[in-house]
Write a protein that holds these residues in place. Structure first.
Motif: not given
Lengths: 309, 257
Positions: A53-54, A83-86, A89-93, A104-105
């Motif tokens: 949401a943020h 979508l870009m956040t999701a 965060s998947a890529l970074i992890s 994500f945080a």
């Protein structure tokens, strides 16, 4: 009695179109947001919903700056940001040592700050307040049309794919092993969550919107031991609680969005205290509950396996 | 239905470029209890994932009664590790068992009388009829495990894959679970369990597949789990009889708590 009726009818007089719109919004999004809230709660994605949401803020902010208050543009901006956040965060992890929740945080707070900088640089302080906390008394017809579309889509998906959603929430491994569309169900639910968040943004803002998702769901989880009942309980509570909050804000001249979320939160706190099977009261009645479970245990001893399949 | 025989032919599975299983060839006969064993990271879970079709094969193929795995999916019943299941989830025992029928009915079709009968029979066989309306968290560990077994039963699967099914169960529940799995094997099902308890495997299973990224031994349990093979899988310390019995004792104690 007639005083009560007057009290009830006062905000909905014919010249109070903004209140009619606000009540309708509570009804539409209360149902769909709380259904998705139930999914987030049982899948332990509550904090991810909050983060999502943020992180929508910069997308919405850019869309607003470029296209004004066009609902289509806001929707596109929010969906792209979500979508870009999701994805990021998947890529970074995957590519660094960070776990997905940490990625994500880190991302959401960065994006949120960027969004606040953007909106406060180019808008007025009132604009910023509306982006953060919403403006449910200033809704337009296009906001309602978006909410109606998103809510209908969400309820339809839950009705049609009830079994897939139940399997995916309870046991994704079994869902996948038995040939279900596990990944598609998961992604579909996330996409619906983003759509509902965007639809709720004008009403409640990027800080408060998640309250309409989570609070009815966690309260329902404290009362219900069946999935279907939990969904129905959460949807009813979201609609009733948010409309009660809206009324209180109108009569007491309080900020509407925060008042709605506070009322929903109050119901949650009461639930966590008095829920007979899962609330804090359970501790006081622990000895009786244990006694009952012990009895059930003895009744349920297997009578030995039987052949014949 | 043709017998539930699983055959691995030259199977290699990779995570990225790192092979987790090398050129494995083995068969699991129908009507047997197979212990899938090996140290941590040996590829036990990877092998189960490959059999479930979740992990693409770099080489070789897996067949079930001669057909590709993708064609035989309804025959496979999978029980995840107990710790991965959310026992607080708001569902009744009966609903979980009904989930075994969902794949047959798809998303939309209503349950038939045959479905209800299959669910009733599974609940009855697992001794859960009296607790079918309860939520999962108030059940004992053994009842929770039997709920998942009943779901497998209602689905009609005849190849049952269990990932660490005995972890966290008390001795009586372990004995009960073994008894039920043996009954299933006696009825012609193939029961495969990934486990660490060597003593339990020797006592209760017929067949073993011992791996450490590659195949170490496969076949009847006594031969597959002899000292030589165990030393190769778990390290040379394991070969001396003293260390072996001490380690087994530790494993056994662990299983009892």
């Amino acid at each position: 009695m007639s005083e009560w009726l007057t009290w009830l009818a006062a905000p909905l007089s014919s010249d109070h179109l903004f209140m009619w719109r606000a009540v309708l919004m509570c009804g539409l999004l209360g149902v769909s947001a709380s259904l998705l809230g139930c999914v987030l709660v049982v899948r332990r994605l509550s904090l991810m919903g909050d983060a999502l949401a943020h992180s929508l803020l910069p997308g919405i902010g850019v869309a607003w700056l470029v296209c004004g208050t066009s609902v289509t543009a806001l929707l596109a901006g929010g969906v792209v940001a979500g979508l870009m956040t999701a994805l990021a965060s998947a890529l970074i992890s995957r590519l660094t040592r960070l776990k997905e929740d940490a990625a994500f945080a880190a991302l959401f707070i960065t994006l949120f700050a960027a969004g606040v900088v953007l909106v406060s640089r180019l808008g007025t302080p009132i604009d910023l307040m509306h982006f953060l906390f919403g403006n449910i008394l200033g809704l337009g017809d296009d906001d309602l049309a978006l909410a109606a579309g998103v809510s209908t889509a969400t309820v339809t998906v839950f009705a049609l794919f009830y079994r897939s959603i139940l399997l995916e929430c309870f046991d994704p491994a079994f869902h996948r092993a038995s040939g279900g569309w596990s990944a598609a169900t998961h992604l579909g639910l996330l996409a619906l969550t983003v759509l509902n968040l965007v639809a709720a943004l004008h009403a409640l803002g990027s800080v408060l919107a998640i309250g309409l998702f989570m609070l009815p769901a966690v309260s329902a989880n404290l009362w219900c031991d069946r999935w279907g009942r939990m969904l129905a309980w959460a949807a009813s509570y979201a609609v009733v609680g948010s409309i009660v909050g809206l009324y209180i804000s109108y009569q007491a001249h309080l900020a509407s969005g925060p008042c709605m979320v506070a009322v929903l939160g109050g119901g949650f706190l009461i639930s966590s205290l008095i829920s007979p099977s899962h609330g804090l009261m359970r501790r006081w009645r622990r000895s009786t509950v244990h006694h009952r479970e012990g009895t059930a245990e003895r009744c349920a001893q297997p009578g030995g396996p039987e052949a014949g399949l | 239905m043709s017998p539930a025989i699983v055959h691995f032919d030259d199977v290699t599975v990779c995570y990225g470029r790192r092979p987790a299983i090398h050129h494995l060839t083995a068969s699991w006969p129908a009507g047997s209890m197979v212990a899938l064993m090996g140290p941590n990271g040996a590829g036990k879970s990877t092998l189960l994932r490959a059999l479930l079709g979740w992990q693409p094969l770099a080489t070789g193929r897996i067949t079930i009664a001669g057909s590709p795995v993708a064609d035989a999916r309804p025959r496979i019943g999978y029980l995840p590790q107990r710790t991965l299941v959310d026992w607080d989830f708001p569902v009744s025992v009966r609903t979980v068992v009904e989930m075994g029928r969902f794949p047959r009915r798809g998303a939309f079709h209503a349950f038939t009388a045959a479905d209800s009968q299959a669910v009733d029979a599974a609940l009855d066989e697992m001794g859960l009829t009296q607790v079918q309306d309860r939520q999962l968290a108030v059940l004992s560990g053994g009842q929770q495990q039997r709920t998942l077994l009943a779901r497998t039963l209602s689905s009609g699967a005849d190849i049952v894959l269990l990932d660490e099914p005995f972890v966290g169960l008390d001795p009586a529940s372990v004995a009960d679970l073994i008894h039920r799995l043996r009954t299933w094997a006696g009825q012609g099902r193939l029961v495969v369990a990934a486990l660490h308890d060597i003593a339990l495997a020797r006592r209760c299973f017929d067949q073993a597949l011992l791996i450490r990224t590659h195949l170490i031994a496969a076949g009847p349990i006594a031969e597959a789990l002899d000292d030589h093979h165990l030393a190769e899988a778990y390290g040379s310390d394991y070969a001396t009889p003293h260390a072996a019995s001490a380690a087994e004792g530790a494993l056994h104690d662990h299983g009892d708590h």
